[in-house]
Scaffold this motif. Structure first.
Motif, PDB file in Angstrom:
ATOM      1  N   LYS A 122     100.002 -46.511  62.701  1.00 21.50           N
ATOM      2  CA  LYS A 122     100.288 -45.086  62.621  1.00 21.50           C
ATOM      3  C   LYS A 122     100.897 -44.784  61.271  1.00 21.50           C
ATOM      4  O   LYS A 122     102.010 -45.225  61.027  1.00 21.50           O
ATOM      5  CB  LYS A 122     101.243 -44.663  63.731  1.00 21.50           C
ATOM      6  N   TRP A 123     100.327 -44.085  60.361  1.00 19.73           N
ATOM      7  CA  TRP A 123      99.011 -43.536  60.344  1.00 19.73           C
ATOM      8  C   TRP A 123      98.409 -43.876  58.994  1.00 19.73           C
ATOM      9  O   TRP A 123      98.305 -43.026  58.126  1.00 19.73           O
ATOM     10  CB  TRP A 123      99.090 -42.018  60.538  1.00 19.73           C
ATOM     11  N   SER A 152      95.347 -53.745  65.145  1.00 14.48           N
ATOM     12  CA  SER A 152      96.228 -52.585  65.158  1.00 14.48           C
ATOM     13  C   SER A 152      97.616 -53.063  65.538  1.00 14.48           C
ATOM     14  O   SER A 152      97.754 -53.925  66.408  1.00 14.48           O
ATOM     15  CB  SER A 152      95.741 -51.573  66.175  1.00 14.48           C
ATOM     16  N   VAL A 155      98.729 -48.465  68.347  1.00 14.89           N
ATOM     17  CA  VAL A 155      97.846 -47.876  69.349  1.00 14.89           C
ATOM     18  C   VAL A 155      96.378 -48.084  68.982  1.00 14.89           C
ATOM     19  O   VAL A 155      96.060 -48.739  67.994  1.00 14.89           O
ATOM     20  CB  VAL A 155      98.130 -46.370  69.501  1.00 14.89           C
ATOM     21  N   HIS A 157      93.030 -47.417  67.295  1.00 16.30           N
ATOM     22  CA  HIS A 157      92.472 -46.698  66.150  1.00 16.30           C
ATOM     23  C   HIS A 157      90.981 -47.007  66.088  1.00 16.30           C
ATOM     24  O   HIS A 157      90.490 -47.841  66.850  1.00 16.30           O
ATOM     25  CB  HIS A 157      93.146 -47.131  64.847  1.00 16.30           C
ATOM     26  N   ASP A 169      85.995 -49.540  67.138  1.00 13.94           N
ATOM     27  CA  ASP A 169      87.347 -49.338  67.667  1.00 13.94           C
ATOM     28  C   ASP A 169      88.242 -50.512  67.312  1.00 13.94           C
ATOM     29  O   ASP A 169      87.780 -51.646  67.270  1.00 13.94           O
ATOM     30  CB  ASP A 169      87.300 -49.189  69.189  1.00 13.94           C
ATOM     31  N   CYS A 228      89.971 -42.683  60.427  1.00 13.43           N
ATOM     32  CA  CYS A 228      90.271 -43.176  61.764  1.00 13.43           C
ATOM     33  C   CYS A 228      89.567 -42.229  62.717  1.00 13.43           C
ATOM     34  O   CYS A 228      89.748 -41.022  62.651  1.00 13.43           O
ATOM     35  CB  CYS A 228      91.766 -43.185  62.049  1.00 13.43           C
ATOM     36  N   GLU A 230      89.723 -42.290  66.084  1.00  7.30           N
ATOM     37  CA  GLU A 230      90.267 -42.300  67.441  1.00  7.30           C
ATOM     38  C   GLU A 230      91.578 -41.548  67.396  1.00  7.30           C
ATOM     39  O   GLU A 230      92.460 -41.915  66.623  1.00  7.30           O
ATOM     40  CB  GLU A 230      90.507 -43.755  67.871  1.00  7.30           C
ATOM     41  N   TYR A 231      91.696 -40.505  68.207  1.00  9.31           N
ATOM     42  CA  TYR A 231      92.915 -39.704  68.150  1.00  9.31           C
ATOM     43  C   TYR A 231      94.126 -40.586  68.445  1.00  9.31           C
ATOM     44  O   TYR A 231      94.222 -41.158  69.525  1.00  9.31           O
ATOM     45  CB  TYR A 231      92.841 -38.530  69.133  1.00  9.31           C
ATOM     46  N   CYS A 232      95.026 -40.723  67.461  1.00  3.61           N
ATOM     47  CA  CYS A 232      96.087 -41.726  67.591  1.00  3.61           C
ATOM     48  C   CYS A 232      97.465 -41.150  67.377  1.00  3.61           C
ATOM     49  O   CYS A 232      98.391 -41.862  67.026  1.00  3.61           O
ATOM     50  CB  CYS A 232      95.821 -42.886  66.628  1.00  3.61           C
ATOM     51  N   HIS A 236      97.141 -38.323  62.976  1.00  4.61           N
ATOM     52  CA  HIS A 236      95.809 -38.929  63.049  1.00  4.61           C
ATOM     53  C   HIS A 236      94.858 -38.364  61.983  1.00  4.61           C
ATOM     54  O   HIS A 236      94.110 -39.087  61.346  1.00  4.61           O
ATOM     55  CB  HIS A 236      95.229 -38.695  64.436  1.00  4.61           C
TER      56      HIS A 236
END
Ligand code: HEC
Ligand SMILES: [Cu+2]
Length: 386
Positions: A122-123, A152, A155, A157, A169, A228, A230-232, A236
């Motif tokens: 993040k992030w 990762s 979370v 990503h 992913d 990225c 994937e909503y992280c 994000h």
């Protein structure tokens, strides 16, 4: 017959479609991926449009007139049933086969591929080229396969480079492998042009390099976007990086050498560079009252902090070092333990440089030893003057 249908579905449609709305085709996957995509798209359109037209027509044609009698339903028509089962089936099989070929190709890295260890957190992104050479940009060589071992630290990503048609992913707790071979080199602008851009950057006073504004990297290369996908969490949408494709291995090696060592740079100055490169800047401001995600670095050094547990602790070298390596050990009061650990990602020298930089942000930044040194230097200067 499959192969033939396959061929005729790819070439034509893909060409026309991708030029319209796709980014550059810059990897060995790109053409195949686009043509599979276009084939599926056009097959869907070919079925959807006539079906809707016929449906609309029938709705009107067989509309029950007011007061009219309902007609009986048609029961069965073998010819029709077989046609609308078999024809879509053929298309589905083609889609499946083409999809699997592409997927298998993407899943198995060729032998001898160059490896880059990718860390998503993040992030931001961090690419490890070995021997302590770590940088947020992904640099690779033209026409040579690069294998990425991705992980990762927090979370989920997702690694996504549209121009390469690659998306994978990154699931925490396991290694996620992907590979690609770039087929389009990044142009390097001339030194004169770069000088103008560097001057512009300096003038703007931006803390971080503004890729959108300059359209080249700090080293003067054009780049491909890396997102990225994937909503992280909160930032994000800013979790971006940039891919540079070098024409030769030597060119890449030179770049790696350039980023890998502090060399003669003074620690505090190098610390500032790391502060940006490792994206501390994404969560820590340098202004007194500006909170981004974590506390500001302003007057962190030499002052007491209150922890979530109610304890007080002095912001000294030991505390900062621990905060970087094991951020959850002492959580500052009023903040979520959002910070990723940088254990194994920063060398001792890197951490010392960061501490030197953080010290500079505090009016208590000079330690007793520094003061003594300054004083003795003053005395020496005074002695010399006498
Ligand atoms: C994802 C956001 C994030 C990133 C990236 C991040 N931090 Fe943090 N950091 C935090 C948060 C939130 C806290 C406060 C909670 C805690 O103590 O864990 C914190 C706390 C700290 C503290 C203690 C601050 C204090 O006021 O006591 C230090 C020192 C620190 N970070 C250094 C760094 C450095 C150096 C980097 C870059 C190498 C970095 N952080 C990157 C979110 C981040
Ligand atoms: Cu992400």
């Amino acid at each position: 017959m499959l192969a033939k249908l396959n061929q005729c579905t790819s070439g034509l449609w893909a060409d026309a479609a991708h030029k319209l709305w796709f980014p550059d085709q810059a990897s060995t996957y790109a053409a195949e991926s686009d043509s599979t995509y276009s084939m599926i798209l056009w097959v869907s359109i070919m079925f959807f449009v006539p079906l809707m037209i016929v449906m609309g027509y029938f709705v009107l044609k067989y509309k029950k007139a007011k007061g009219g009698k309902a007609t009986s339903r048609l029961r069965h028509h073998n010819g029709l049933e077989i046609t609308w089962t078999v024809v879509p089936c053929i298309f589905l099989v083609i889609m499946f086969v083409r999809g699997s070929w592409g997927y298998l190709d993407m899943s198995i890295p060729p032998e001898g591929a160059r490896q880059v260890d990718v860390t998503a957190y993040k992030w931001a992104w961090s690419m490890d080229y070995g021997n302590g050479a770590i940088h947020p940009e992904l640099h690779v060589v033209l026409d040579q396969p690069t294998k990425m071992v991705m992980r990762s630290t927090d979370v989920l990503h997702s690694f996504f480079v549209p121009a390469f048609r690659i998306k994978r992913d990154i699931v925490p707790g396991r290694y996620n492998i992907a590979w690609f071979e770039a087929t389009m080199a990044s142009e390097k602008i001339s030194d004169e042009e770069l000088a103008v851009i560097l001057a512009d950057h300096k003038e703007s006073g931006d803390k971080q390099w503004d890729y959108d504004r300059h359209q080249v990297t700090e080293d003067g290369y054009r780049y491909f976007d890396l997102f990225c996908a994937e909503y992280c969490g909160q930032d994000h949408s800013t979790m971006q990086s940039y891919v540079v494709v070098h024409e030769t291995q030597e060119d890449l090696d030179q770049w790696i050498k350039k980023i890998s060592s502090r060399g003669e740079t003074p620690p505090a100055e190098y610390g500032e560079k790391l502060y940006k490169l490792r994206n501390c800047v994404g969560c820590h401001s340098l202004e007194a009252n500006k909170i981004v995600v974590g506390p500001s670095f302003h007057n962190l050094f030499g002052y007491d902090r209150e922890l979530a547990t109610g304890e007080k602790v002095l912001g000294d070298e030991q505390y900062i070092r621990e905060s970087i390596l094991d951020p959850k050990a002492k959580v500052v009061n009023g903040f979520n333990p959002q910070m990723p650990s940088f254990k194994g990602q920063l060398s001792d020298d890197d951490i010392n440089s960061l501490i030197a930089f953080i010290k500079q942000q505090s009016d208590r930044g000079s330690t007793a030893a520094d003061l003594a040194e300054e004083k003795s230097a003053d005395e020496k200067a005074a002695d010399a003057a006498e």
